[in-house]
Design a protein around this motif. Sequence first.
Motif, PDB file in Angstrom:
ATOM      1  N   TYR A 157     116.204  42.683 -13.754  1.00 18.10           N
ATOM      2  CA  TYR A 157     116.275  44.055 -13.570  1.00 18.10           C
ATOM      3  C   TYR A 157     115.497  44.668 -14.691  1.00 18.10           C
ATOM      4  O   TYR A 157     115.749  44.245 -15.790  1.00 18.10           O
ATOM      5  N   GLN A 158     114.914  45.859 -14.499  1.00 15.50           N
ATOM      6  CA  GLN A 158     114.422  46.849 -15.575  1.00 15.50           C
ATOM      7  C   GLN A 158     115.437  47.900 -15.554  1.00 15.50           C
ATOM      8  O   GLN A 158     115.913  48.285 -14.732  1.00 15.50           O
ATOM      9  N   VAL A 159     115.881  48.164 -16.849  1.00 18.60           N
ATOM     10  CA  VAL A 159     116.996  49.415 -17.174  1.00 18.60           C
ATOM     11  C   VAL A 159     116.478  50.569 -16.602  1.00 18.60           C
ATOM     12  O   VAL A 159     115.088  50.842 -16.659  1.00 18.60           O
ATOM     13  N   TRP A 165     112.130  45.498 -10.455  1.00 19.47           N
ATOM     14  CA  TRP A 165     112.009  44.195 -11.170  1.00 19.47           C
ATOM     15  C   TRP A 165     111.176  44.524 -12.533  1.00 19.47           C
ATOM     16  O   TRP A 165     110.264  45.144 -12.391  1.00 19.47           O
ATOM     17  N   ASN A 166     111.566  43.718 -13.415  1.00 19.47           N
ATOM     18  CA  ASN A 166     110.918  43.955 -14.674  1.00 19.47           C
ATOM     19  C   ASN A 166     109.583  43.135 -14.908  1.00 19.47           C
ATOM     20  O   ASN A 166     108.717  43.241 -15.613  1.00 19.47           O
ATOM     21  N   MET A 167     109.189  42.366 -13.702  1.00 12.49           N
ATOM     22  CA  MET A 167     107.923  41.639 -13.560  1.00 12.49           C
ATOM     23  C   MET A 167     107.626  40.433 -14.310  1.00 12.49           C
ATOM     24  O   MET A 167     106.826  39.849 -14.268  1.00 12.49           O
ATOM     25  N   CYS A 168     108.933  40.289 -15.139  1.00  7.62           N
ATOM     26  CA  CYS A 168     108.941  38.869 -16.087  1.00  7.62           C
ATOM     27  C   CYS A 168     108.845  37.864 -15.181  1.00  7.62           C
ATOM     28  O   CYS A 168     110.062  37.691 -14.264  1.00  7.62           O
ATOM     29  N   HIS A 169     108.151  36.596 -15.670  1.00  6.14           N
ATOM     30  CA  HIS A 169     108.241  35.501 -14.646  1.00  6.14           C
ATOM     31  C   HIS A 169     107.815  34.208 -15.663  1.00  6.14           C
ATOM     32  O   HIS A 169     107.060  34.617 -16.853  1.00  6.14           O
ATOM     33  N   TYR A 170     108.022  32.880 -15.330  1.00  9.02           N
ATOM     34  CA  TYR A 170     107.946  31.996 -16.070  1.00  9.02           C
ATOM     35  C   TYR A 170     106.335  31.467 -15.581  1.00  9.02           C
ATOM     36  O   TYR A 170     106.004  31.489 -14.422  1.00  9.02           O
ATOM     37  N   TRP A 171     105.400  31.236 -16.751  1.00 10.38           N
ATOM     38  CA  TRP A 171     104.029  30.661 -16.460  1.00 10.38           C
ATOM     39  C   TRP A 171     104.198  29.380 -15.715  1.00 10.38           C
ATOM     40  O   TRP A 171     104.219  28.442 -16.878  1.00 10.38           O
ATOM     41  N   SER A 172     103.931  29.138 -14.601  1.00 11.77           N
ATOM     42  CA  SER A 172     104.523  27.739 -13.988  1.00 11.77           C
ATOM     43  C   SER A 172     103.217  26.759 -14.325  1.00 11.77           C
ATOM     44  O   SER A 172     103.514  25.749 -13.580  1.00 11.77           O
TER      45      SER A 172
END
Length: 484
Positions: free
Chosen positions: A296-298, A324-331
């Motif tokens: 989550y984004q604050v 969504w904070n849009m952060c994700h793991y670079w798969s």
Amino acid sequence: MGYYHAYSQHGTLSLAFDLLARVGQILMLQFRRLRLSGPNGRNRRRIKLLLKIAILLFVLYLIDLPIHLYRTRVVRPDQDLDQPFASGCLDPSVMAAQPRENATFVMLARNSETEDARSTVFDIEWQFNRWFHYPILFLNDVPWTEEFKDALSRAVSNETEVRFEVIEKGKWGFPEEMNEEKKTKAKLQMKKQGEKGIVYGDMESYHHMCRFYSGEFYNLEALRPYKWYWRLEPSVRYSCALTYDPFAEMAKRDKVYGWTIALWEMGETCPSLFKTTDDYRIEKGIPRTPAWNALYQVMWYPAPVRWFLGFFGVSEHDNSGIKWNMCHYWSNFEIANLDFFRSDKYQDYYRYLESKSGFYSERWGDAPVHTLAVHMLLPPEKIHHFSDIGYEHDKLWQCPGNAPMDQQLLGNKALGDTGKMTAPSEGGTGCRCKCQENKRRRNINSECTSELTRPAAHHRPSWWQRHNGYYHYAVNNPNNPSQG
């Protein structure tokens, strides 16, 4: 895969603030009309009423905000739940003699990528697999050329097994149950994505690849014998020696998913993915956890604004209107347990996504899909950041600071002379890392690393440090953290 994008919340912010501004304008307009119409008793009563409404709304906001922040907080664990598996170099001949896991490297490649694939394999063999000799599985959606097979067979050490497999029918391409009418519609939607300038939006094979890695990949016959996989990509560079067995360490410490780089997804590629996943979470009764809340984004909007965003399905927001904070793991780098991705709970989630057609109507990538699934279905202690692995792909990279010189095993026969390395740094964990000079020593910005590691981190940067750009720096680079 995700690619760096300096994302903007302009649309969401505009929508929220327009709503707030409109409410404020209505109140101010009423105050002005009452003031201009004269100070009669009726107007004074109306002014008092408006003031009471304004005060009530403000009080409700003050009550709602802490409740909202509390419900979406990322609880701090009593201790750090994730640490590097090793610091500096270990004797690879000793480590390789220990029991191994049932694991394989996997690379999806094209025949035209012979040199890029060869360079990756040469690199991983030199930095790790010349001691451990895990098999390498190459996957293609068309038959391999003899040129590719010959070049890659010669790129590995003598004891490393290589296999060249063609993806079986039904695992690559459009779903088998999709009829021609739906395929035509999907192709039209992809064409529109390209016209909008969405990266790879009009590339059908890229959509197939995202869908494949999101779910079909894990049920391949060629992967059935294995429990663990390490995903490789053509044209990747590993900049540090890895002298321990990451598969064995993941198994010993009961880890499930390992990653190196985290960054922002481009919102236009998957505007409805977060809400769709939240729909699934609610439908299955999966509770919010610290790992989920880390996505989550604050948000400082009052409840009615959040409800408005959720009700109208604004891009990148969940059902309650939280962004969504849009952060994700670079798969393109993953070391993971196949049992998790083969499990009923993950496959059920994947089939749910499949039913929504977002792999083609949008460009849902396997990187955000994996990230959302991992944070929805796994506790924080099951996720591992390989902060000690030097990894470079495209223009993004992670290169850790080297451990002190007395941990570099100079003169070790198995390691040999690996040439000049980056100078050791305080708190460094790397083994003979060679970080490129005059380049950023971190992937884009460490904000996403900080966000996604928070559920497992007892020691966190303060609010003031984060405000000034100093984020959690697990890799302990020698350069100032603010350089990103």
